[in-house]
Design a protein around this motif. Structure first.
Motif, PDB file in Angstrom:
ATOM      1  N   UNK A   1       0.857  -1.178   0.000  1.00 41.24           N
ATOM      2  CA  UNK A   1       0.000   0.000   0.000  1.00 41.24           C
ATOM      3  C   UNK A   1       0.896   1.231   0.000  1.00 41.24           C
ATOM      4  N   UNK A   2       0.915   1.937  -1.121  1.00 43.63           N
ATOM      5  CA  UNK A   2       1.803   3.092  -1.263  1.00 43.63           C
ATOM      6  C   UNK A   2       1.118   4.405  -0.932  1.00 43.63           C
ATOM      7  N   UNK A   3      -0.080   4.371  -0.391  1.00 43.01           N
ATOM      8  CA  UNK A   3      -0.785   5.618  -0.086  1.00 43.01           C
ATOM      9  C   UNK A   3      -0.055   6.369   1.020  1.00 43.01           C
ATOM     10  N   UNK A   4      -0.087   7.702   0.982  1.00 41.63           N
ATOM     11  CA  UNK A   4       0.602   8.479   2.019  1.00 41.63           C
ATOM     12  C   UNK A   4       0.149   8.128   3.433  1.00 41.63           C
ATOM     13  N   UNK A   5      -1.147   7.862   3.618  1.00 41.12           N
ATOM     14  CA  UNK A   5      -1.642   7.524   4.944  1.00 41.12           C
ATOM     15  C   UNK A   5      -1.078   6.220   5.455  1.00 41.12           C
ATOM     16  N   UNK A   6      -0.993   5.213   4.577  1.00 43.23           N
ATOM     17  CA  UNK A   6      -0.457   3.914   4.984  1.00 43.23           C
ATOM     18  C   UNK A   6       1.020   4.018   5.337  1.00 43.23           C
ATOM     19  N   UNK A   7       1.768   4.744   4.528  1.00 40.91           N
ATOM     20  CA  UNK A   7       3.194   4.895   4.806  1.00 40.91           C
ATOM     21  C   UNK A   7       3.426   5.680   6.092  1.00 40.91           C
ATOM     22  N   UNK A   8       2.632   6.703   6.311  1.00 41.06           N
ATOM     23  CA  UNK A   8       2.776   7.493   7.532  1.00 41.06           C
ATOM     24  C   UNK A   8       2.475   6.659   8.770  1.00 41.06           C
ATOM     25  N   UNK A   9       1.501   5.750   8.675  1.00 43.74           N
ATOM     26  CA  UNK A   9       1.166   4.898   9.824  1.00 43.74           C
ATOM     27  C   UNK A   9       2.323   3.965  10.156  1.00 43.74           C
ATOM     28  N   UNK A  10       2.974   3.409   9.141  1.00 47.42           N
ATOM     29  CA  UNK A  10       4.136   2.551   9.380  1.00 47.42           C
ATOM     30  C   UNK A  10       5.272   3.366   9.987  1.00 47.42           C
ATOM     31  N   UNK A  11       5.507   4.541   9.438  1.00 45.00           N
ATOM     32  CA  UNK A  11       6.571   5.402   9.963  1.00 45.00           C
ATOM     33  C   UNK A  11       6.350   5.710  11.449  1.00 45.00           C
ATOM     34  N   UNK A  12       5.117   6.018  11.802  1.00 42.17           N
ATOM     35  CA  UNK A  12       4.810   6.328  13.201  1.00 42.17           C
ATOM     36  C   UNK A  12       5.070   5.130  14.106  1.00 42.17           C
ATOM     37  N   UNK A  13       4.743   3.917  13.623  1.00 40.98           N
ATOM     38  CA  UNK A  13       4.942   2.724  14.441  1.00 40.98           C
ATOM     39  C   UNK A  13       6.410   2.542  14.802  1.00 40.98           C
ATOM     40  N   UNK A  14       7.317   2.860  13.863  1.00 47.18           N
ATOM     41  CA  UNK A  14       8.740   2.714  14.158  1.00 47.18           C
ATOM     42  C   UNK A  14       9.260   3.868  15.002  1.00 47.18           C
ATOM     43  N   UNK A  15       8.874   5.073  14.669  1.00 52.39           N
ATOM     44  CA  UNK A  15       9.391   6.229  15.404  1.00 52.39           C
ATOM     45  C   UNK A  15       8.918   6.225  16.846  1.00 52.39           C
ATOM     46  N   UNK A  16       7.748   5.680  17.103  1.00 54.56           N
ATOM     47  CA  UNK A  16       7.272   5.587  18.486  1.00 54.56           C
ATOM     48  C   UNK A  16       8.166   4.694  19.333  1.00 54.56           C
ATOM     49  N   UNK A  17       8.885   3.786  18.691  1.00 58.21           N
ATOM     50  CA  UNK A  17       9.802   2.891  19.401  1.00 58.21           C
ATOM     51  C   UNK A  17      11.248   3.352  19.300  1.00 58.21           C
ATOM     52  N   UNK A  18      11.450   4.553  18.806  1.00 58.02           N
ATOM     53  CA  UNK A  18      12.796   5.082  18.689  1.00 58.02           C
ATOM     54  C   UNK A  18      13.604   4.468  17.571  1.00 58.02           C
ATOM     55  N   UNK A  19      12.930   3.906  16.558  1.00 57.35           N
ATOM     56  CA  UNK A  19      13.594   3.259  15.427  1.00 57.35           C
ATOM     57  C   UNK A  19      13.307   4.028  14.141  1.00 57.35           C
ATOM     58  N   UNK A  20      14.276   4.096  13.225  1.00 54.24           N
ATOM     59  CA  UNK A  20      13.992   4.706  11.927  1.00 54.24           C
ATOM     60  C   UNK A  20      13.051   3.808  11.129  1.00 54.24           C
ATOM     61  N   UNK A  21      12.098   4.373  10.398  1.00 52.71           N
ATOM     62  CA  UNK A  21      11.222   3.537   9.571  1.00 52.71           C
ATOM     63  C   UNK A  21      12.034   2.820   8.503  1.00 52.71           C
TER      64      UNK A  21
END
Length: 264
Positions: free
Chosen positions: A57-77
């Motif tokens: 899923x290349x939609x901006x919303x889907x990518x942003x959700x994945x990015x947030x999941x990693x950044x919340x754990x202190x990891x780069x997406x």
């Protein structure tokens, strides 16, 4: 394609799913169409997102959700993408991601290539010993004792065979074969200490490990190797592996980029 591979084995095989099972992350979750994996930042394989079971899923919303999941754990997406994921690859590059670690997936049919004879210098076990872990970590490790403990938990998260070649009383070359079922085995952590290279030890360990896997019901094996690692590719070619696919990682920033700094 290697003639020793069954005609239907590779086209119908989801190697990303096999690798996900063979190198299990400590934590995972579904974020839309993405499977996200976390292991405290230890290894890219266990800390990346991949499009499990369907198209990315290349939609901006889907990518942003994945990015947030990693950044919340202190990891780069981090995204793991195959050659078929061109649209999401370009979208991520537009968001400021960089491409890293182009990786080949190699596969071979085990049974025709290996007999059940044993190499007396190669020891086999169902668990990695402290000595086995020390050899692998000395070659491929990144970090200290805490990171090694995370890596050990990844390794032992699925049944596997561990091989170590002993020279003059010390283990100098190691490898792991993950037993994921369905007749498949995943070859990982092939490592030889620098002072003992160019003596054929890695090939001996690989052959002994695959022979042991065949005795456990493994019919086909796969592995992943950096496309730039010509020496390892030559080794695996001698053993009978040929390319069955490839993927790479797209690495994002740990911090959220300023507004307007990237294109969606």
């Amino acid at each position: 394609m290697n003639s020793s591979l069954p005609e239907t084995a590779v086209p119908q095989t989801d190697f990303a799913a096999l690798a996900d099972a063979a190198w299990p992350a400590l934590e995972r979750a579904r974020v839309g169409a993405w499977q996200v994996r976390f292991a405290e930042g230890v290894t890219r394989r266990a800390n990346s997102a991949w499009p499990a079971g369907g198209e990315a899923d290349a939609s901006p919303g889907a990518l942003a959700a994945v990015e947030s999941a990693y950044r919340e754990r202190g990891l780069p997406p981090l995204f793991q993408l195959s050659g078929n994921d061109g649209a999401v690859r370009q979208r991520l590059i537009g968001r400021g991601y960089r491409v890293a670690d182009e990786t080949l997936v190699l596969a071979a049919s085990v049974a025709p290539l290996f007999d059940t004879s044993t190499d007396a210098a190669v020891e086999l076990a169902d668990e990695p010993s402290a000595e086995w872990l020390a050899v692998w970590w000395a070659v491929d490790g990144r970090g200290g004792d805490a990171e090694l403990d995370v890596a050990r938990r990844i390794l032992t998260g699925v049944p596997a065979l561990y091989a170590g070649l002993r020279v003059d009383g010390a283990v100098v070359s190691v490898a792991r074969l993950a037993l994921v079922g369905g007749g498949w085995g995943g070859l990982y952590t092939v490592a030889t200490l620098p002072d003992h290279r160019r003596r054929g030890y890695s090939e001996r360990v690989v052959r002994a490990l695959l022979a042991a896997g065949a005795a456990r019901g493994v019919r086909d094996a796969w592995l992943q190797v950096l496309a730039s690692n010509s020496g390892a590719i030559a080794l695996y070619s001698r053993v009978g592996f040929t390319e069955a696919g490839r993927y790479s990682y797209l690495v994002g920033r740990l911090a959220v980029p300023p507004a307007g700094a990237c294109r969606a």
